[in-house]
Design an enzyme around this catalytic site. Sequence first.
Site, mmCIF file in Angstrom:
data_model
loop_
_atom_site.group_PDB
_atom_site.id
_atom_site.type_symbol
_atom_site.label_atom_id
_atom_site.label_comp_id
_atom_site.label_asym_id
_atom_site.label_seq_id
_atom_site.Cartn_x
_atom_site.Cartn_y
_atom_site.Cartn_z
ATOM 1 N N ARG A 161 29.056 15.255 23.063
ATOM 2 C CA ARG A 161 28.904 14.300 22.067
ATOM 3 C C ARG A 161 28.689 12.878 22.217
ATOM 4 O O ARG A 161 28.866 12.499 23.206
ATOM 5 C CB ARG A 161 30.685 14.190 22.218
ATOM 6 C CG ARG A 161 31.287 12.983 20.947
ATOM 7 C CD ARG A 161 32.818 13.286 21.425
ATOM 8 N NE ARG A 161 33.623 12.479 22.131
ATOM 9 C CZ ARG A 161 35.041 12.505 22.308
ATOM 10 N NH1 ARG A 161 35.339 12.533 21.066
ATOM 11 N NH2 ARG A 161 35.760 12.058 23.225
ATOM 12 N N ASP A 460 41.755 8.061 27.792
ATOM 13 C CA ASP A 460 39.972 7.252 27.251
ATOM 14 C C ASP A 460 40.662 6.321 26.150
ATOM 15 O O ASP A 460 41.383 5.397 25.816
ATOM 16 C CB ASP A 460 39.497 8.879 26.782
ATOM 17 C CG ASP A 460 39.981 9.575 25.622
ATOM 18 O OD1 ASP A 460 40.996 8.597 25.365
ATOM 19 O OD2 ASP A 460 39.546 10.441 25.228
#
Length: 557
Positions: A161, A460
Amino acid sequence: MVAGVQIHSQEAQKAQAEILTEGALRFIAALHRTFESTRQSLLVARETVQLRLDAGARLDFPAETAHIRADPSWLCAPPAPGLEDRRVEITGPTDRKMVINALNSGTKTFMADFEDANSPTFANMLNGQVNLRDAIRRQIDFESGGKAYKLVEKPAVLIVRPRGWHLDEPRVTVDNSPVSASIFDFALYFFHNAKELIARGSGPYFYLPKMEHYLEARLWNDIFNFSQSYIGIPTGTVRGTVLIETLPAAFQMEEILFELRQHSSGLNCGRWDYIFSFIKRRRADRTAVLPDRKDVTMETTFMDSYVRLLIQTCHRRKVAAMGGMSAQIPIKNDPQANEIAMKKVRDDKLREVTNGHDGTWIAHPLINKIAMDVFNEYMLGPNQVCVSLQFRMRTELILHQQYHVRREDVRVAAADLLNTNIPGKVTSEGVRGNVATSLAYSAAWLGGNGCIPLNHLMEDAATAEITRIQLWQWVKYGIRISDTGELITADLIDRLIDEAVPTLTSALVKAQNLEIVARYLKNQVRQAWPSEFLTSDLMPYLAIADGCPPQWQRSVL
């Protein structure tokens, strides 16, 4: 080494010979010169959409692409090698130990994350590229603290990603302009590894984050075509799974798949960023005020509608519909609390597979067995896209049929995706929890850590963004705390910040970084509109620490 290309960091000297090679820099420069103007125009278009929404416009399915949604004939490419069965995917940052543990976890794939689970210091970005290169070539083994870390014979399939379109990489400029962080991350991985991956029976596979319009998917598709031609591999070798994690993208799922159809491997429910985007894009709408984040579950109407529409869309176009992340992680030394947490994971995965998802995300290797057991029981074949009588069957055909949920029954209207009829309240615990999470995560991010455990949850950047923007929203609209009756004001948030800061210092959360993010959060709740991304706001601190001059940063604190 390359005309017009400059590297503004001393950190690059350590990895430049290995990763920032002349060939790689030429490739980055070619991508930048070809596509940067398009990226910038698309970012301006986002601002235009936001201004319309602020003025009272409502999101809807685009009229100009109705013919794409209505046409049943087009399909996406068949699964690429290694992506046929993605029932459990583990995600995490790209440090060496994490890469080995994730690839060895027993999951089907590993999403190596340069984005939300990563703090983009230049060392992290370059070392991550080195680690992935070594893992692909089976040269990543190492020893630490007397323990050997070694790849298993058949590791998980690797998916990368890159960072989102909104982010720059200020430590590398081309023709006196910072390069796109998306292009930087993609280009280095692709240039060094695409042919090696193909030779090993896999390919260059990506997760594509934070898109808000189908034209942003078209840009990725153009980059894929350009890149495949540049190094001489067949068109369609690259595959991208798009995270539907912004509210505008939920209205354009078919169009996003259509733009990437030659390179698509599906869509993913990026649930936490989606909640963040839901608040951000509806920032001018008082009716969009949400309760404590724990109450914004996948069963709420707007979340459930987006999930069902995503599954139907993917299965209609014959690609994977991937589920999202359960934030719970194993709890050591407390079996009772651990069982409660793991039951939440189990229930979440059961909801996903019975809804029709073809796979799910986990954040910790010890959760793999829970997720795998659920999907193995309820999804007999490699996915739920197509029913095949070749799949292993149970005793009755009716049981076999229920394991392939294609969601052809789904009917989702625009109003369903915007529904905010959510049971729940704004509580003192919720406000304090948001303050602590926002502070602790942001301070850890400044210290080079992009995902940290907090209160038995893996946090996160996405969850940090929810906490930040909820605090802003509650102050903006003068919400009262349900259990105390107290009005949520900027001064109240200041007091809670000051109370929380002394309690949060740890090995990952340094006092000097807490001071920075405390000032930042106090400022944020006083703004007329919230910042788009805290990672963009705080990036200058990382860049300056890396030796990058301020003039190469679009925003300087």
